[in-house]
Design a protein around this motif. Structure first.
Motif, PDB file in Angstrom:
ATOM      1  N   GLY A  24      60.796  15.969  22.127  1.00 17.44           N
ATOM      2  CA  GLY A  24      60.719  16.914  21.037  1.00 17.44           C
ATOM      3  C   GLY A  24      60.136  17.621  20.699  1.00 17.44           C
ATOM      4  O   GLY A  24      59.180  19.061  20.552  1.00 17.44           O
ATOM      5  N   CYS A  25      58.649  16.249  20.591  1.00 17.92           N
ATOM      6  CA  CYS A  25      57.379  17.637  19.938  1.00 17.92           C
ATOM      7  C   CYS A  25      56.435  17.565  21.439  1.00 17.92           C
ATOM      8  O   CYS A  25      55.944  18.913  20.966  1.00 17.92           O
ATOM      9  N   GLY A  26      57.239  17.361  22.533  1.00 14.19           N
ATOM     10  CA  GLY A  26      56.485  17.920  24.305  1.00 14.19           C
ATOM     11  C   GLY A  26      56.930  19.264  24.268  1.00 14.19           C
ATOM     12  O   GLY A  26      56.344  20.407  24.679  1.00 14.19           O
ATOM     13  N   VAL A  27      58.328  19.811  23.834  1.00 15.31           N
ATOM     14  CA  VAL A  27      59.050  21.164  23.904  1.00 15.31           C
ATOM     15  C   VAL A  27      58.574  21.860  22.507  1.00 15.31           C
ATOM     16  O   VAL A  27      57.839  22.867  22.993  1.00 15.31           O
ATOM     17  N   LEU A  28      58.791  21.739  21.897  1.00 17.75           N
ATOM     18  CA  LEU A  28      57.656  22.441  20.690  1.00 17.75           C
ATOM     19  C   LEU A  28      56.184  22.757  20.765  1.00 17.75           C
ATOM     20  O   LEU A  28      55.261  23.938  20.737  1.00 17.75           O
ATOM     21  N   GLY A  29      55.336  21.241  21.398  1.00 20.02           N
ATOM     22  CA  GLY A  29      53.510  21.946  21.217  1.00 20.02           C
ATOM     23  C   GLY A  29      53.862  23.272  22.385  1.00 20.02           C
ATOM     24  O   GLY A  29      52.915  23.998  22.516  1.00 20.02           O
ATOM     25  N   VAL A  30      54.742  22.699  23.385  1.00 18.34           N
ATOM     26  CA  VAL A  30      54.725  23.520  24.345  1.00 18.34           C
ATOM     27  C   VAL A  30      55.066  25.090  24.075  1.00 18.34           C
ATOM     28  O   VAL A  30      54.195  26.439  24.181  1.00 18.34           O
ATOM     29  N   GLY A  31      55.810  25.486  22.979  1.00 13.60           N
ATOM     30  CA  GLY A  31      56.020  26.688  22.478  1.00 13.60           C
ATOM     31  C   GLY A  31      55.234  26.824  21.538  1.00 13.60           C
ATOM     32  O   GLY A  31      55.179  28.822  21.016  1.00 13.60           O
ATOM     33  N   ILE A  32      54.815  25.963  20.546  1.00 13.18           N
ATOM     34  CA  ILE A  32      53.472  26.809  19.657  1.00 13.18           C
ATOM     35  C   ILE A  32      52.376  27.371  20.933  1.00 13.18           C
ATOM     36  O   ILE A  32      51.832  28.354  21.000  1.00 13.18           O
ATOM     37  N   TRP A  33      52.049  26.565  22.056  1.00 16.84           N
ATOM     38  CA  TRP A  33      50.928  27.714  23.049  1.00 16.84           C
ATOM     39  C   TRP A  33      51.305  28.534  23.252  1.00 16.84           C
ATOM     40  O   TRP A  33      50.188  29.256  23.818  1.00 16.84           O
ATOM     41  N   LEU A  34      52.958  28.617  23.765  1.00 15.68           N
ATOM     42  CA  LEU A  34      52.922  29.914  24.745  1.00 15.68           C
ATOM     43  C   LEU A  34      52.961  30.703  23.314  1.00 15.68           C
ATOM     44  O   LEU A  34      52.195  32.848  23.646  1.00 15.68           O
ATOM     45  N   ALA A  35      52.986  30.856  22.002  1.00 10.97           N
ATOM     46  CA  ALA A  35      53.068  31.676  21.038  1.00 10.97           C
ATOM     47  C   ALA A  35      51.643  32.542  20.558  1.00 10.97           C
ATOM     48  O   ALA A  35      51.566  33.541  20.571  1.00 10.97           O
TER      49      ALA A  35
END
Length: 204
Positions: A24-35
């Motif tokens: 979940g941390c990884g998915v959240l990190g990718v989301g923040i990076w994309l944003a």
């Protein structure tokens, strides 16, 4: 014997949920990076700018982290309420994923859409007022040359669709592995829940 079994399941479930939480941390990190890097590039609807791939990943990652946290705490504290909550949340996620997968494979060849943002995207591709025949309300040869009234108007997000079709095997394997991991988590949760209930009954 029962207590030893409970301890074994407890540590297995804690390890599983720790990995789940890290995922979940990884998915959240990718989301923040994309944003942060892509902005509104991956917005899924011009009417709802906040409905973007980045925000969906952020929400999904946060939700997965929350489920993993509930599972970890339920395992450590051997709490029946937390274990049952984890089981139900994970079951809900599993059923939603299964529904999405079934719908995707059922309607892969029946997308009622045309273009990334709208059907006019194809005008630049063909350098003419035409679209692929797959955009037609009623398919026929060269129907893409007809009037716009005979074409689907909804956007397709062609890049995502093409990527999924080109990597269907990889997506299928990933989905199967995800499903197996979730089934394992459900099994751990229910096994531990039953062991805690038995232990409480024995102590009583």
């Amino acid at each position: 014997m029962a207590r030893g079994c409970l301890q074994g399941v407890k540590y297995l479930m804690f390890a599983f949920n720790l990995l789940f939480w890290l995922g979940g941390c990884g998915v959240l990190g990718v989301g923040i990076w994309l944003a942060a890097t892509q902005g509104s590039f991956a917005t899924l609807s011009s009417s709802f700018p906040s409905l973007s791939a980045a925000n969906l990943l952020i929400v999904t990652g946060t939700f997965v982290m929350a489920i993993g946290f509930v599972g970890c705490m339920g395992a450590l504290k051997e709490n029946k309420c937390l274990l049952l909550t984890f089981f139900l949340l994970l079951l809900l996620v599993f059923l939603l994923e299964a529904t999405i997968a079934v719908l995707f494979f059922a309607y892969t060849d029946k997308f009622r859409c045309c273009g990334v943002s709208n059907y006019t995207d194809w005008f630049e591709v063909y350098n003419a007022t035409r679209v692929p025949d797959s955009c037609c309300l009623e398919f026929s040869d060269s129907c893409g040359l007809h009037a716009p009234g005979t074409w689907w108007k909804a956007p397709c997000y062609e890049t995502v669709k093409s990527w999924l079709q080109e990597n269907l095997l990889a997506v299928g394997i990933f989905g199967l592995c995800t499903a197996l991991v979730q089934i394992l988590g459900l099994t751990f949760a229910m096994t531990m829940y039953c062991q805690v209930v038995k232990a409480d009954t024995y102590c009583a």
